[in-house]
Scaffold this active site. Structure first.
Site, PDB file in Angstrom:
ATOM      1  N   ASP A  53       0.881  -1.125  -0.035  1.00 32.90           N
ATOM      2  CA  ASP A  53      -0.068  -0.045   0.106  1.00 32.90           C
ATOM      3  C   ASP A  53       0.907   1.332  -0.115  1.00 32.90           C
ATOM      4  O   ASP A  53       2.099   1.163   0.034  1.00 32.90           O
ATOM      5  CB  ASP A  53      -0.922   0.057   1.110  1.00 32.90           C
ATOM      6  CG  ASP A  53      -0.388  -0.428   2.436  1.00 32.90           C
ATOM      7  OD1 ASP A  53       0.814  -0.496   2.532  1.00 32.90           O
ATOM      8  OD2 ASP A  53      -0.986  -0.677   3.571  1.00 32.90           O
ATOM      9  N   HIS A  85      -7.372  -4.436   9.643  1.00 30.69           N
ATOM     10  CA  HIS A  85      -7.290  -4.261   8.334  1.00 30.69           C
ATOM     11  C   HIS A  85      -6.008  -5.250   7.717  1.00 30.69           C
ATOM     12  O   HIS A  85      -4.720  -5.366   8.603  1.00 30.69           O
ATOM     13  CB  HIS A  85      -7.076  -2.737   7.909  1.00 30.69           C
ATOM     14  CG  HIS A  85      -5.835  -2.082   8.529  1.00 30.69           C
ATOM     15  ND1 HIS A  85      -5.864  -0.549   8.372  1.00 30.69           N
ATOM     16  CD2 HIS A  85      -4.634  -2.445   8.881  1.00 30.69           C
ATOM     17  CE1 HIS A  85      -4.444  -0.221   8.854  1.00 30.69           C
ATOM     18  NE2 HIS A  85      -3.859  -1.218   8.930  1.00 30.69           N
ATOM     19  N   GLU A 101      -9.590  -1.528   4.930  1.00 33.95           N
ATOM     20  CA  GLU A 101     -10.249  -1.113   6.036  1.00 33.95           C
ATOM     21  C   GLU A 101     -11.548  -2.044   6.450  1.00 33.95           C
ATOM     22  O   GLU A 101     -12.033  -2.653   5.264  1.00 33.95           O
ATOM     23  CB  GLU A 101     -10.636   0.319   5.965  1.00 33.95           C
ATOM     24  CG  GLU A 101      -9.477   1.298   5.833  1.00 33.95           C
ATOM     25  CD  GLU A 101      -8.438   1.221   7.014  1.00 33.95           C
ATOM     26  OE1 GLU A 101      -7.936   0.248   7.219  1.00 33.95           O
ATOM     27  OE2 GLU A 101      -8.391   2.239   7.812  1.00 33.95           O
ATOM     28  N   ASN A 120      -7.750  -2.595  13.864  1.00 36.07           N
ATOM     29  CA  ASN A 120      -9.188  -2.664  13.383  1.00 36.07           C
ATOM     30  C   ASN A 120      -9.241  -3.847  12.368  1.00 36.07           C
ATOM     31  O   ASN A 120     -10.281  -4.008  11.786  1.00 36.07           O
ATOM     32  CB  ASN A 120      -9.549  -1.318  12.773  1.00 36.07           C
ATOM     33  CG  ASN A 120      -8.428  -1.258  11.110  1.00 36.07           C
ATOM     34  OD1 ASN A 120      -7.838  -1.888  10.960  1.00 36.07           O
ATOM     35  ND2 ASN A 120      -9.114  -0.078  10.597  1.00 36.07           N
TER      36      ASN A 120
HETATM   37  P1  PGA Z   1       2.080  -1.996  12.743  1.00 29.44           P
HETATM   38  O1  PGA Z   1       0.980  -1.752  11.460  1.00 29.44           O
HETATM   39  O2  PGA Z   1       3.050  -2.844  12.225  1.00 29.44           O
HETATM   40  O3  PGA Z   1       2.827  -0.585  12.705  1.00 29.44           O
HETATM   41  O4  PGA Z   1       1.223  -2.264  13.976  1.00 29.44           O
HETATM   42  C1  PGA Z   1       0.341  -2.555  10.942  1.00 29.44           C
HETATM   43  C2  PGA Z   1      -0.784  -2.275  10.063  1.00 29.44           C
HETATM   44  O5  PGA Z   1      -1.596  -1.235  10.470  1.00 29.44           O
HETATM   45  O6  PGA Z   1      -0.829  -2.799   9.121  1.00 29.44           O
END
Ligand code: PGA
Length: 256
Positions: free
Chosen positions: A63, A134, A139, A132
């Site tokens: 992404d 995702h 999302e 959340n």
């Molecule tokens: P993080 O992010 O590794 O910083 O927890 C993961 C994500 O939001 O996909």
């Protein structure tokens, strides 16, 4: 889904590194999908120090923020290039990362899907998970069959990443993300999650129903998904002891 529970973040990163290195040993021109975020940093550090050659590996990512070009310090492309791709000597012609600074996002998304197909598909996709649920920037509510496309970020996710920017500003409320369907086509998935703040969502996606409300729950349908957790992230799992027993005993039936 295989669930691997390690005592801490170092153990999680060691296990993830072994999995990536085993795939690389099997296929030096591996097609590797990278993830950004804090969680895979220990993995990338270990891969940088491994001495393995990444010269033939082809790279994609999950992404990118809309509006941010490769040289922008907040872009995921900049993150991946500085933390991993440049230090391991990735060949420029083998790197195709999503660009957030293009005029036509739909065309970029189509071209990206085409590039993945052209590389023969992704062999191993590294994933993190948001609190959340995702994966990538898919999302909650994202179509479980979705392809690479522009996506509107939730205010919580924006706040997690971009502290100082107005969450309603058009420039920063959007991203490009590989779709859930695109991710599911990778031949192997390696999901990493650590820390107590991930325990609730880990319980939901591993042991709860498959639902677009928790896009990561789609991993339950993948034929080769490995989820590597630390104890804190695994704390809410009902079958925690069973997963540990499987990991320690699977060699008995010839499995690595
Ligand atoms: P993080 O992010 O590794 O910083 O927890 C993961 C994500 O939001 O996909």
């Amino acid at each position: 889904m295989e669930i691997v529970i390690r005592p801490d973040y170092d153990g999680l990163s060691d296990t993830a590194c072994s999995i990536v290195r085993a795939e690389l040993a099997r296929k030096p021109d591996l097609v590797l999908g990278l993830a950004t975020g804090r969680t895979p940093l220990g993995l990338y550090e270990r891969l940088r120090k491994s001495g393995d050659s990444f010269a033939k590996v082809r790279f994609f990512d999950l992404d990118e923020f809309y509006g941010l070009g490769p040289s922008h310090p907040d872009s995921f492309q900049h993150f991946l290039r500085t933390r991993f791709l440049d230090p391991v000597g990735a060949a420029p012609g083998n790197v195709r990362l999503l660009r957030g600074d293009v005029a036509d996002l739909e065309a970029e998304a189509r071209d990206y899907e085409e590039a993945i197909r052209g590389a023969g598909g992704i062999d191993l996709q590294i994933l993190g998970i948001g609190r959340n649920g995702h994966i990538g920037f898919n999302e909650p509510g994202s179509s479980l069959g979705s392809r690479t496309r522009p996506k509107t970020l939730t205010p919580e996710v924006l706040a997690h990443y971009v502290r100082d920017i107005d969450p309603l500003s058009r420039m920063t409320s959007f991203a490009l993300t590989m779709g859930v369907g695109t991710i599911m086509e990778a031949r192997k998935l390696l999901m990493l999650a650590c820390g107590p703040e991930k325990a609730d969502i880990v319980r939901q996606f591993v042991e709860g129903p498959i639902t677009a409300e928790v896009p990561a729950s789609m991993l339950q349908l993948h034929r080769s998904a490995v989820v590597v957790l630390d104890e804190a992230a695994a704390a809410g799992l009902k079958r925690r002891d069973y997963y540990k027993w499987v990991f320690e005993n699977k060699w008995r039936v010839g499995q690595k």
